[in-house]
Scaffold this active site. Structure first.
Site, PDB file in Angstrom:
ATOM      1  CG  HIS A   2     -13.223  -5.265   5.274  1.00 25.64           C
ATOM      2  ND1 HIS A   2     -13.487  -3.919   4.792  1.00 25.64           N
ATOM      3  CD2 HIS A   2     -13.004  -5.316   6.437  1.00 25.64           C
ATOM      4  CE1 HIS A   2     -13.044  -3.200   6.008  1.00 25.64           C
ATOM      5  NE2 HIS A   2     -12.853  -3.895   6.837  1.00 25.64           N
ATOM      6  CE  LYS A  61      -2.875  -2.847   0.035  1.00 23.66           C
ATOM      7  NZ  LYS A  61      -2.779  -3.566  -1.328  1.00 23.66           N
ATOM      8  CD  GLU A  75      -5.150   6.325   4.209  1.00 21.41           C
ATOM      9  OE1 GLU A  75      -6.241   5.891   4.310  1.00 21.41           O
ATOM     10  OE2 GLU A  75      -4.544   5.716   2.996  1.00 21.41           O
ATOM     11  NE  ARG A 135      -9.229  -9.602  -7.198  1.00 22.90           N
ATOM     12  CZ  ARG A 135      -9.223  -8.760  -6.229  1.00 22.90           C
ATOM     13  NH1 ARG A 135      -7.958  -8.379  -5.728  1.00 22.90           N
ATOM     14  NH2 ARG A 135     -10.084  -8.300  -5.473  1.00 22.90           N
TER      15      ARG A 135
HETATM   16  C1  MV4 Z   1     -10.540   3.702   4.937  1.00 21.36           C
HETATM   17  C2  MV4 Z   1     -11.945   4.086   5.438  1.00 21.36           C
HETATM   18  C3  MV4 Z   1     -12.062   5.041   5.911  1.00 21.36           C
HETATM   19  N1  MV4 Z   1     -10.900   5.956   6.031  1.00 21.36           N
HETATM   20  N2  MV4 Z   1      -9.616   4.711   4.833  1.00 21.36           N
HETATM   21  C4  MV4 Z   1     -11.420  -0.982   4.144  1.00 21.36           C
HETATM   22  C5  MV4 Z   1     -10.764  -1.878   2.932  1.00 21.36           C
HETATM   23  C6  MV4 Z   1      -9.606  -1.119   2.519  1.00 21.36           C
HETATM   24  N3  MV4 Z   1      -9.408  -1.349   0.912  1.00 21.36           N
HETATM   25  C7  MV4 Z   1      -9.767   0.113   2.775  1.00 21.36           C
HETATM   26  N4  MV4 Z   1     -10.948   0.380   3.806  1.00 21.36           N
HETATM   27  C8  MV4 Z   1     -11.395   1.510   4.244  1.00 21.36           C
HETATM   28  N5  MV4 Z   1     -10.195   2.470   4.235  1.00 21.36           N
HETATM   29  C9  MV4 Z   1      -9.778   5.801   5.399  1.00 21.36           C
HETATM   30  N6  MV4 Z   1      -8.794   6.692   5.560  1.00 21.36           N
HETATM   31  C10 MV4 Z   1     -12.620   2.932   5.478  1.00 21.36           C
HETATM   32  C11 MV4 Z   1     -12.393   1.552   4.762  1.00 21.36           C
HETATM   33  C12 MV4 Z   1     -13.772   0.904   4.903  1.00 21.36           C
HETATM   34  C13 MV4 Z   1     -14.297   0.404   3.728  1.00 21.36           C
HETATM   35  C14 MV4 Z   1     -13.875   0.585   2.328  1.00 21.36           C
HETATM   36  C15 MV4 Z   1     -14.440   0.254   1.334  1.00 21.36           C
HETATM   37  C16 MV4 Z   1     -15.432  -0.454   1.525  1.00 21.36           C
HETATM   38  C17 MV4 Z   1     -15.940  -0.860   2.692  1.00 21.36           C
HETATM   39  C18 MV4 Z   1     -15.478  -0.490   3.941  1.00 21.36           C
HETATM   40  C19 MV4 Z   1     -15.740  -0.914   5.156  1.00 21.36           C
HETATM   41  C20 MV4 Z   1     -15.051  -0.495   6.233  1.00 21.36           C
HETATM   42  C21 MV4 Z   1     -14.229   0.497   6.148  1.00 21.36           C
END
Ligand code: MV4
Length: 496
Positions: free
Chosen positions: A236, A117, A201, A293
């Site tokens: 997720h 990341k 973040e 992918r």
């Molecule tokens: C975040 C966020 C809030 N703020 N980053 C979850 C999976 C990963 N790809 C990143 N994710 C998140 N990152 C910041 N700075 C909230 C999530 C997140 C989320 C993101 C996409 C879809 C569903 C989610 C469920 C919980 C948290």
């Protein structure tokens, strides 16, 4: 180079989906299978099939060496990894290439940049892609963490650089928690991924998850195929995906699409890939990560663009330039996918493997079912419990939602509990139908008792419509055109 034979290093619906396209292109197919999948459809469908071992994934679908040897044995030219398993394993992509075979996917170097990341963010930063405010690199020590936290404000989120898909994330509400949570996150990351690097973040409280599909060829051409809205998730795990997103304006779509193309360029991407963004309540978007992918939810993009993403992947792997430019690409109508899992939504989504005593898929106009099972088959306990993906297309979002509810009602499965009732609940929920939802949808609105309520808010509307329909039909001639979906052919403008 013309590919004549592809080994598909996967199982289930995605193995079948890849083989169908290969067959349409006149390419021979090879299945690999574990002892648990001896009688599965991907094995029957393939021109040749090789058993690669024990049901456990690490002795079969993750056994890189056996898979490459199977490709040699069958004189395959190329390997398609599908999703999951070895699909984002850079060492495997390298080994496939070293074995003189074509890997149908991006280069190992692109996978390595995006697999971490922090390196993904620094690649994106160089191309001025919007990022969530936070630390520029790994958190070095206690003092720098406090300084960064003060700059961006609380709550904040600690993420593992080697994580992804939500693994190894921790919310920090105030400075008192900071030290402890950083240490926890680091030791968790170390034991889960072998890499303790974490970064900070700003925590986006109620985001939407919007991802952009990209295609890149080996000549440097990169296009985007619009977005997929994937905000309805559970732990997720995506449950419902749609395209387009009801929240994007044409301007925002163009802007995010252009950013996604830049992200692909930032890692010299080739093949099909997905750039994930978070969208906050003020419609600011931030690059999160790139999935290197073909994704589970790729069919909704296929439905609105008329393209076959696997065909494009194969053509790119053969060395052809993309046959279209960004200006040629348009989307048509609306598509929704629901994932049908063998899980019990009334019992905390517990996997419910067993035998499909009844298995009848929905049919009809603009309904697509990508599955890997037939009636009487048993869902193996060794793998992901997804039974099928149910995909619909309609001229607009409301038509697609109505069609999805109809298709869910037509789907007949007995023998195992499935997530279909949960998907029906979502389709009928006001937050979903209005388009006013976030990644907290399931947490905010779902509880098992909601599943007994089967009445659709559309029922009332439907009753009004049927009355209107009766009265207008009395006035109109019987030859009045039915309100079909196909007033515009979605495909005619896609190709030169
Ligand atoms: C975040 C966020 C809030 N703020 N980053 C979850 C999976 C990963 N790809 C990143 N994710 C998140 N990152 C910041 N700075 C909230 C999530 C997140 C989320 C993101 C996409 C879809 C569903 C989610 C469920 C919980 C948290």
């Amino acid at each position: 180079m013309k590919i004549k034979k592809i080994l598909v290093a996967n199982r289930g619906e995605i193995a079948l989906r890849i083989m169908r396209t290969a067959r349409e292109m006149g390419i021979k197919t090879v299945a690999v299978f574990s002892e648990a999948d001896r009688n599965s459809l991907h094995v029957r469908y393939a021109d040749e099939a090789i058993c690669i071992g024990h049901p456990l994934s690490n002795q079969s679908y993750l056994a890189a060496k056996k898979i490459i040897e199977s490709a040699w044995k069958t004189k395959s030219d190329a390997i398609h990894p599908g999703y999951g398993f070895l699909s984002e394993n850079a060492d495997f992509a390298d080994d496939v290439k070293k074995a003189g075979l074509i890997f149908i996917g991006p280069d190992a170097s692109s996978m390595r940049i995006m697999g971490d990341k922090l390196s993904a963010k620094s690649a994106a930063r160089k191309f001025n892609i919007p990022l969530v405010p936070g630390s520029d690199g790994a958190v070095a020590d206690h003092h720098s963490a406090i300084a960064i936290a003060q700059k961006i404000g609380y709550p904040l989120l600690i993420k593992a650089s080697a994580g992804g898909g939500g693994k190894g994330m921790r919310i920090v509400n105030d400075q008192n928690e900071l030290d402890e949570k950083i240490h926890l996150a680091m030791s968790e990351a170390k034991s889960a991924f072998g890499d303790p690097s974490v970064f900070i973040e700003r925590y986006i409280k109620a985001p939407r998850h919007i991802e952009i599909q990209v295609l890149a060829d080996s000549k440097g051409n990169v296009v985007h195929l619009f977005e997929r809205e994937c905000s309805v998730q559970r732990r997720h795990q995506k449950v419902i995906e749609e395209a387009p997103s009801s929240i994007l304006t044409p301007e925002l779509r163009t802007l995010m699409g252009a950013c996604a193309v830049q992200v692909a360029k930032a890692c010299n991407y080739t093949s099909a890939g997905t750039v994930e963004f978070l969208l906050d309540e003020n419609h600011n978007f931030y690059f999160l990560e790139m999935n290197t992918r073909l994704q589970v939810e790729h069919p909704v993009t296929e439905m609105i663009t008329g393209l076959d993403l696997v065909k494009e992947q194969i053509r790119i792997a053969e060395g052809f330039a993309l046959p279209f430019s960004q200006e040629d690409l348009v989307y048509n109508g609306h598509s929704i996918e629901v994932r049908v899992y063998a899980e019990d939504p009334e019992n905390n989504f517990l996997p419910d493997t067993g035998t499909l005593l009844t298995y009848k898929t929905p049919k009809g106009n603009n309904v697509r079912v990508d599955d890997g099972f037939e009636e009487g088959m048993t869902i193996p306990v060794f793998y992901d419990p997804m039974i099928a993906k149910l995909i619909v297309h309609g001229k607009d979002r409301e038509t697609a939602i109505r069609r999805m509810i109809r298709a869910i009602d037509d789907y007949q499965i007995t023998g195992v509990k499935t997530t279909l009732p949960f998907c029906r609940f979502v389709m009928n929920h006001e937050a979903f139908t209005s388009g006013n939802f976030t990644t907290h949808f399931v947490q905010n609105y779902f509880s098992p008792d909601k599943l007994s309520v089967t009445n659709s808010p559309f029922d009332e509307v439907a009753a009004v419509f049927s009355v209107l329909h009766l009265t207008t039909n009395q006035k109109n001639s019987p030859s009045a055109k039915p309100a079909g979906d196909n007033t515009v052919s979605p495909w005619q403008t896609n190709r030169k």
